[in-house]
Scaffold this motif. Structure first.
Motif, PDB file in Angstrom:
ATOM      1  N   TYR A   1      35.061  47.410  25.938  1.00  8.80           N
ATOM      2  CA  TYR A   1      35.029  47.044  27.934  1.00  8.80           C
ATOM      3  C   TYR A   1      33.842  47.468  27.887  1.00  8.80           C
ATOM      4  O   TYR A   1      33.130  48.232  27.256  1.00  8.80           O
ATOM      5  N   ARG A  29      39.105  38.473  29.149  1.00  9.89           N
ATOM      6  CA  ARG A  29      39.744  39.833  30.208  1.00  9.89           C
ATOM      7  C   ARG A  29      41.038  39.150  30.817  1.00  9.89           C
ATOM      8  O   ARG A  29      41.761  38.126  30.917  1.00  9.89           O
ATOM      9  N   TRP A  30      41.894  40.586  30.450  1.00 11.60           N
ATOM     10  CA  TRP A  30      43.479  39.841  31.553  1.00 11.60           C
ATOM     11  C   TRP A  30      43.919  40.554  32.661  1.00 11.60           C
ATOM     12  O   TRP A  30      42.436  41.331  32.789  1.00 11.60           O
ATOM     13  N   PRO A  31      44.175  40.445  33.454  1.00 14.71           N
ATOM     14  CA  PRO A  31      44.394  41.436  34.966  1.00 14.71           C
ATOM     15  C   PRO A  31      44.113  41.981  35.199  1.00 14.71           C
ATOM     16  O   PRO A  31      43.247  42.445  35.757  1.00 14.71           O
ATOM     17  N   GLY A  32      44.796  42.933  34.029  1.00 19.86           N
ATOM     18  CA  GLY A  32      44.285  44.665  34.848  1.00 19.86           C
ATOM     19  C   GLY A  32      45.479  44.944  34.174  1.00 19.86           C
ATOM     20  O   GLY A  32      46.891  44.658  33.594  1.00 19.86           O
ATOM     21  N   SER A  33      45.741  46.795  34.673  1.00 21.29           N
ATOM     22  CA  SER A  33      46.034  47.994  34.381  1.00 21.29           C
ATOM     23  C   SER A  33      48.006  47.407  35.259  1.00 21.29           C
ATOM     24  O   SER A  33      49.017  48.363  34.898  1.00 21.29           O
ATOM     25  N   PHE A  34      47.283  47.507  36.343  1.00 16.73           N
ATOM     26  CA  PHE A  34      48.692  47.357  37.159  1.00 16.73           C
ATOM     27  C   PHE A  34      49.101  48.796  37.119  1.00 16.73           C
ATOM     28  O   PHE A  34      48.418  49.899  37.050  1.00 16.73           O
ATOM     29  N   SER A  79      42.919  47.238  40.388  1.00 13.31           N
ATOM     30  CA  SER A  79      44.104  46.996  39.534  1.00 13.31           C
ATOM     31  C   SER A  79      44.865  45.877  38.675  1.00 13.31           C
ATOM     32  O   SER A  79      45.154  45.771  38.018  1.00 13.31           O
ATOM     33  N   ALA A  80      43.843  44.821  38.608  1.00  9.42           N
ATOM     34  CA  ALA A  80      44.307  43.732  38.194  1.00  9.42           C
ATOM     35  C   ALA A  80      43.405  42.623  39.350  1.00  9.42           C
ATOM     36  O   ALA A  80      43.148  43.220  40.620  1.00  9.42           O
ATOM     37  N   VAL A  81      43.258  41.153  38.579  1.00  5.28           N
ATOM     38  CA  VAL A  81      43.052  40.150  39.175  1.00  5.28           C
ATOM     39  C   VAL A  81      43.420  39.026  39.040  1.00  5.28           C
ATOM     40  O   VAL A  81      43.574  38.854  37.459  1.00  5.28           O
ATOM     41  N   THR A  82      44.967  38.302  38.904  1.00  4.61           N
ATOM     42  CA  THR A  82      45.218  37.252  39.158  1.00  4.61           C
ATOM     43  C   THR A  82      46.047  36.172  39.582  1.00  4.61           C
ATOM     44  O   THR A  82      45.650  36.860  40.600  1.00  4.61           O
ATOM     45  N   PHE A 122      36.506  35.117  38.012  1.00  6.10           N
ATOM     46  CA  PHE A 122      36.829  36.362  38.001  1.00  6.10           C
ATOM     47  C   PHE A 122      36.347  37.280  36.663  1.00  6.10           C
ATOM     48  O   PHE A 122      35.343  37.762  35.572  1.00  6.10           O
ATOM     49  N   ASP A 153      38.136  49.185  37.088  1.00  8.60           N
ATOM     50  CA  ASP A 153      39.751  49.268  37.112  1.00  8.60           C
ATOM     51  C   ASP A 153      40.203  50.473  37.341  1.00  8.60           C
ATOM     52  O   ASP A 153      39.979  51.304  36.821  1.00  8.60           O
ATOM     53  N   ALA A 154      41.384  50.360  38.399  1.00  9.44           N
ATOM     54  CA  ALA A 154      41.978  50.938  38.105  1.00  9.44           C
ATOM     55  C   ALA A 154      43.872  50.699  37.752  1.00  9.44           C
ATOM     56  O   ALA A 154      43.909  50.326  37.470  1.00  9.44           O
TER      57      ALA A 154
END
Lengths: 252, 279
Positions: A109, A115-120, B74-77, B87, B100-101
């Motif tokens: 990182y 890269r996946w979308p993120g931590s939500f 918190s995400a990009v999808t 992205f 990143d959050a």
């Protein structure tokens, strides 16, 4: 009668077994919340509600009919912090043997290879919801790893950190594991019909505990299967119309 | 810029300066795509994009167009359409700075700004790699923890005060009041931001605050800097209770945007097309 006869004729699909297994993990819950892109967990929660006289309450994100929230995106999280949500579901690009979850990516990182979308909401809900069910259909060594590359949300916390919540179980296409918070490890509970312990061992990248004899994951009875193919199918179809077209046997 | 100076999408795009900290709603909560198109047409640069609390096609297009320096999300999808290819490419090439959050952290940091507070404490997050990579997030001691408890560490998040909040809504009135229904995070965005710019499907001739049944779901004009009427203003994404996303567009997009050239082509076409009528 017709529904019963049809159910006898058509065995449960892979998705129906997962829906039934998830419902079994929600016994006694008062309120279950289901996040985005989660048709199988949503159907599992709605099945548990349908077969237990309306308990638990179910909030499916994206639903108009099955959704208690009117205070915007923050309400799910506020609710969780107040102890008003008993169960939630998390996936993970990687899940490791300590229950750490990675939703960010592989490699180093921030310039991750994949890269996946993120931590939500994982970094928060994992701490606050008592029964977090890890649900990932793919059961392979690239998903179930010894150590995640990035910790979106840790499986356990040190003493002194406020943490009423955490992992409760891990469900995949092959098996169901319980999580032991004392030992910080998964324990195999059952293997799904058509699969064996060797296949689970071959495809799991982390060590886990298991009983001497590993039982088979129970199948839904005819009545339950009819409920899944009737009421639950209709309810989850509001949010996931394309899912219900593919997940349930046609013409039932 | 005051509301009366913003008459169309080009005015609105001009009111968002290069380098702005721009808060946008999630793709499912009224994304201002017509306005985003105007922004890309005017070649906006160096944005600090705050996604509330996630984004999809909107962040993806802005990143692909080279408009974003920093993204806090918190995400990009693209949801069931798959990963957001521009992205992902920008991350791999190190073209954007990632903050990143986690979803409730973005909500809480906006709430801090809405209350005029410097920070907001939030449960969870401790022990995650998110915290490790967010030096702007601090761990403090709960000052109210019982003396015999051995302490209670908690994460403190600095307030997020966007220069501009931008989203699309179904309805506004001539006075600049905007209907958002139960999408209350849009209210928080407007409370937190210095300016809030809105596009709407329709302008109502009656004042939305006059009807008690609607008033609680309305952002008062007090917080609104400009409203522009934009039919199908969320296209090719959807607008709650109004129209769905343009599936054919999204499928074409994810296929094309895998390569730089494919993206350049699909972007040029999108910038040139009139908004598709909502079905």
């Amino acid at each position: 009668m017709n529904a019963t006869l049809c159910s006898e004729a058509v065995a449960p699909t892979r998705q129906e077994l997962l829906i039934f297994t998830i419902a079994g993990l929600l016994a006694g819950c008062r309120h279950v919340a289901v996040g985005a892109a989660s048709p199988i967990p949503g159907a599992g929660a709605l099945l548990e509600r349908a077969r237990s006289n309306g308990t638990p309450r179910v909030s499916v994100l994206g639903s108009t009919r099955n959704n208690f929230f009117t205070n915007g995106g923050v309400e799910l999280f506020d609710c969780a912090a107040q102890g008003r949500i008993d169960a939630f579901f998390l996936g993970g690009g990687q899940i490791d043997g300590s229950g750490n979850v990675n939703l960010v990516g592989t490699g180093s990182y921030p310039s991750t290879e994949v890269r996946w979308p993120g931590s939500f909401g994982s970094a928060y809900l994992y701490f606050l919801v008592p029964r977090v069910i890890l649900f990932r259909e793919e059961h392979t060594r690239r998903v179930l790893v010894e150590r995640v590359d990035f910790i979106s949300a840790p499986g356990t916390s040190e003493k002194g950190i406020y943490r009423p919540g955490g992992p409760h179980a891990l469900l995949t296409n092959l098996a169901l594991f319980d999580y032991d918070r004392e030992r910080r490890r998964f324990r195999l509970r059952s293997v799904h019909p058509g699969h064996g312990i060797e296949e689970v061992l071959d495809n799991t990248g982390f060590a886990f505990d298991r009983p001497d004899t590993v039982p088979q994951t129970p199948l839904p009875d005819h009545e339950t299967l009819a409920l899944i193919r009737g009421r639950v199918r209709d309810e989850i179809g509001e949010v996931y119309p394309r899912f219900v077209e593919t997940a349930f046997p046609s013409g039932v | 810029m005051s509301a009366c100076q913003i008459r169309d999408l080009d005015d609105l795009a001009a009111a968002i300066p290069d380098g702005a900290k721009l808060a946008v709603s999630a793709d499912y909560s009224g994304p201002a795509m017509a306005a985003t198109r105007a922004l890309i047409r005017r070649r906006v640069r160096n944005l600090h994009l705050v996604c509330v609390p996630v984004s999809g096609l909107q962040a993806e297009l802005l990143i692909g167009a080279g408009a974003v320096d920093v993204i806090e999300t918190s995400a990009v999808t693209l949801g069931e359409y798959g990963a957001a290819p521009r992205f992902v490419a920008a991350v791999r090439r190190g073209k954007i700075t990632l903050k990143d959050a986690t979803c409730p952290a973005i909500h809480a940091a906006l709430q801090a700004a809405a209350k005029g507070l410097p920070f907001m404490p939030l449960r969870g997050i401790l022990g995650s790699d998110l915290l490790k990579h967010r030096p702007d997030w601090k761990v403090i001691e709960n000052p109210f923890a019982p003396g015999d408890s051995g302490g209670d560490p908690i994460v403190a998040l600095p307030a997020i005060k966007p220069d501009v909040a931008l989203f699309h809504a179904p309805l506004a009135d001539r006075d600049g009041n905007v209907f958002i229904g139960r999408h209350r995070e849009l209210m928080t965005m407007a409370h937190a931001a210095t300016q809030t710019l809105i596009t709407v499907e329709e302008i109502s001739e009656t004042n939305l605050l006059e009807d008690e049944r609607f008033a609680a779901g309305v952002i008062p004009a007090l917080y609104i800097s400009g409203v522009v009427e934009a039919r199908s203003g969320a296209w090719p994404l959807g607008l709650w209770n109004a129209y769905g996303e343009d599936e054919a567009f999204l499928r074409r997009y994810v296929a094309a945007a895998k390569t730089d050239a494919g993206f350049a082509d699909v972007l040029a076409r999108w910038l040139g097309e009139p908004a598709m009528a909502a079905e």
